[in-house]
Every structure is written in structure tokens, then in C-alpha cells.
Motif scaffolding. Structure first.
Motif, mmCIF file in Angstrom:
data_model
loop_
_atom_site.group_PDB
_atom_site.id
_atom_site.type_symbol
_atom_site.label_atom_id
_atom_site.label_comp_id
_atom_site.label_asym_id
_atom_site.label_seq_id
_atom_site.Cartn_x
_atom_site.Cartn_y
_atom_site.Cartn_z
ATOM 1 N N GLN A 42 -3.912 -10.150 -5.854
ATOM 2 C CA GLN A 42 -3.392 -9.963 -4.503
ATOM 3 C C GLN A 42 -4.052 -8.771 -3.808
ATOM 4 O OE1 GLN A 42 -1.849 -12.010 -2.967
ATOM 5 N NE2 GLN A 42 -0.446 -11.194 -1.468
ATOM 6 N N GLY A 43 -4.157 -7.663 -4.535
ATOM 7 C CA GLY A 43 -4.739 -6.454 -3.956
ATOM 8 C C GLY A 43 -6.190 -6.659 -3.584
ATOM 9 N N THR B 161 0.495 -3.495 -4.714
ATOM 10 C CA THR B 161 0.298 -4.874 -5.185
ATOM 11 C C THR B 161 0.232 -4.880 -6.707
ATOM 12 O OG1 THR B 161 -2.108 -4.673 -4.985
ATOM 13 C CG2 THR B 161 -0.953 -5.623 -3.098
ATOM 14 N N ALA C 30 4.353 -5.353 -1.537
ATOM 15 C CA ALA C 30 4.132 -6.813 -1.597
ATOM 16 C C ALA C 30 4.710 -7.409 -2.877
ATOM 17 C CB ALA C 30 2.631 -7.100 -1.523
ATOM 18 N N THR C 31 5.430 -6.588 -3.641
ATOM 19 C CA THR C 31 5.946 -7.049 -4.941
ATOM 20 C C THR C 31 6.924 -8.208 -4.773
ATOM 21 O OG1 THR C 31 5.867 -4.742 -5.672
ATOM 22 C CG2 THR C 31 7.103 -6.284 -7.060
ATOM 23 N N ASN D 29 4.110 -10.741 1.009
ATOM 24 C CA ASN D 29 4.697 -11.353 -0.187
ATOM 25 C C ASN D 29 4.384 -12.847 -0.294
ATOM 26 O OD1 ASN D 29 6.762 -9.489 1.321
ATOM 27 N ND2 ASN D 29 6.978 -9.043 -0.838
#
Ligand SMILES: NC(=O)c1ccc[n+]([C@@H]2O[C@H](COP(=O)([O-])OP(=O)(O)OC[C@H]3O[C@@H](n4cnc5c(N)ncnc54)[C@H](OP(=O)(O)O)[C@@H]3O)[C@@H](O)[C@H]2O)c1
Length: 223
Positions: free
Chosen positions: A12-13, A74, A99-100, A142
Motif C-alpha cells: 500500500q505504501g 501504511t 490507512a490501517t 483504506n
């Protein structure tokens, strides 16, 4: 404006860093291990076919948090608190984006199941932990999959549902999200509304698996 991605070496990051770098933003990739961050920077450069770009910097997570104006977390849920502890002192006065998504995978379970947290949502867990600091906590990114973020040059077919209690910080993150082509940022109101937003990700993963696809997203209509 410098954007630091904590855990920016993961799916994601790296995807967010890629899209922000394409948009011309100054991006710092954070990791527990600066070598891993360097590798992530190289990976993005080779994805872009541009070795010469200079708006990506590798750092350790605490250095990245110190350098960033906007700090985006992230990491998987099981790494959320340990990572936050490592950067907490660097976040004073900053906009912090979480964004977890609390998925059951953090307990060895299914990615299609959400884990209920005492605080209500993963981002509220961060907000409670950072409570005594002046940190503007915002929930975003998310529901946007890493697969769609790295699917360049295609646009991302997903809205970014953004929740937060600080209006200025939320505005900043809305502007950042809309730098990703195809993304419409939706102000979803108070931080507690992330309880709904985080759960949507488990459903999108379910849809991906059921339909053997990778790029499901969510669009809000009528606005
Ligand atoms: N992947 C997606 O499509 C997606 C979509 C929407 C939301 N999200 C959410 O975004 C977050 C990151 O997802 P991801 O798929 O990118 O995760 P990931 O690839 O599994 O991990 C991201 C990074 O977190 C760090 N990390 C992992 N385990 C750790 C641990 N035990 N302790 C400390 N650091 C650890 C690692 O960075 P270093 O080793 O470099 O420190 C890793 O590269 C999750 O909460 C996920 O639910 C993901």
C-alpha cells in the motif's frame, strides 16, 4: 509539502508513494530498515522507467516522520502500535493519516473479515494513542487497493473516503488524494465514521476473491 509514508516499503505504501511521486510531490519512503526503503525507491524508479527522478527519499520511519508535513501510516494492524511508538515524538503539529485496516489476517484469520477494536476503528486507536500530542489525525486511503495504485498508467477507479475531526487537515488530505488520477475524495465527516469506511475494505477483498479480480473499488454517487 513533504509526504512521508511510514511502512512505505509494503504494497500500500509503495503504491501511494508511486502515485504521489508521479504527481510531482516530495515523497519520503520510511522503513524500519533504510536499506529496504532504498530498495523501494529503486523499485518505484524502475516502475516509472525514470532513474533520474529526485522527489523520492528513503529514510528510517522516525526520520521520515520528522521530515514529513503529512505523515501516512501504511502498516498491518499488528504493527500499528509498535510503529506509532517509534514515530510518536516526531508527529507534533503534523497531519497524520492512517490507512490501517483491522483485518483478521493480523490474527492468522481471513482477509475478508474485519476485527472489532475497542476504540471503534484503527484510526481511532491511533488518535487515542496520540491524544496528548497536537496531531491532526485523518483516516484515508483504506479502500484504495495497492493493485490499483500500482496499475499505472491506468486511473484508480475508487473514491477516497476521508474522515477526521480537524477540518483544515482533512482539506489537506482531500487535496492530496485527488492528486491520484481517477480518485474523487469524499469528506465523510467525523473521525468516528472511519468505523464504517474501514469495514468496506474487507468487503472489497471479498469481492476480489469471489470474482477472481484485483481492482474492485467503491464509488459514492449523487454528490
Ligand atoms: N495492500 C492493500 O491493497 C491495502 C489496501 C487498503 C488498505 N491497506 C492497509 O494498509 C496497511 C498496509 O498494507 P500492506 O499491504 O502495504 O502491508 P504490508 O505490505 O504487509 O506491510 C507494510 C509494511 O509494514 C511494515 N511491517 C510489516 N510488519 C511489521 C511488523 N510486524 N512490525 C513493524 N513493521 C511491520 C513493513 O515495513 P518495513 O519492514 O520496511 O519496516 C512492511 O513493508 C494495512 O493496514 C492494510 O490493511 C492495504
Amino acid at each position: 509539502m513533504k509526504i512521508s509514508i511510514i511502512g512505505g516499503t509494503g504494497d500500500q505504501g509503495l503504491g501511494l508513494a508511486l502515485r504521489f511521486a508521479i504527481a510531482g510531490e516530495d515523497v519520503v519512503i520510511g522503513s524500519r530498515d533504510v536499506k529496504k526503503a532504498e530498495n523501494a525507491v529503486s523499485e518505484i524508479k524502475s516502475m516509472l522507467g525514470k532513474e533520474e527522478i529526485n522527489n523520492l527519499t528513503p529514510m528510517t520511519n522516525p526520520d521520515a516522520a520528522r521530515a514529513g508535513d503529512i505523515v501516512v501510516l501504511t502498516v498491518p494492524l499488528q504493527a500499528q502500535m509498535v510503529t506509532l511508538k517509534s514515530i510518536k515524538d516526531e508527529l507534533e503539529g503534523k497531519t497524520f493519516v492512517d490507512a490501517t485496516v483491522p483485518l483478521e489476517t493480523c490474527l492468522g484469520g481471513r482477509p475478508t473479515r474485519y476485527v472489532d477494536l475497542w476504540e471503534g476503528s484503527a484510526v481511532e486507536r491511533s488518535a487515542e494513542f496520540l491524544n496528548e500530542k497536537d496531531v491532526k489525525v485523518v483516516s484515508a486511503f483504506n479502500n484504495i487497493s495497492a493493485a490499483s495504485l500500482t496499475n499505472i498508467p491506468e486511473d484508480v477507479q475508487c473514491d477516497c473516503l476521508i474522515s477526521g475531526d480537524d477540518l483544515e487537515a482533512k482539506k489537506t488530505v482531500i487535496e492530496l488524494a485527488e492528486k491520484i488520477p481517477g480518485v474523487k475524495a469524499i469528506d465523510c465527516g467525523a473521525l468516528e465514521n472511519a468505523r464504517v469506511v474501514e469495514k468496506i475494505t474487507a468487503m472489497l477483498i471479498n469481492l476480489n476473491i469471489r470474482n477472481k479480480v484485483k481492482l474492485t473499488g467503491i464509488r459514492i454517487t449523487g454528490l
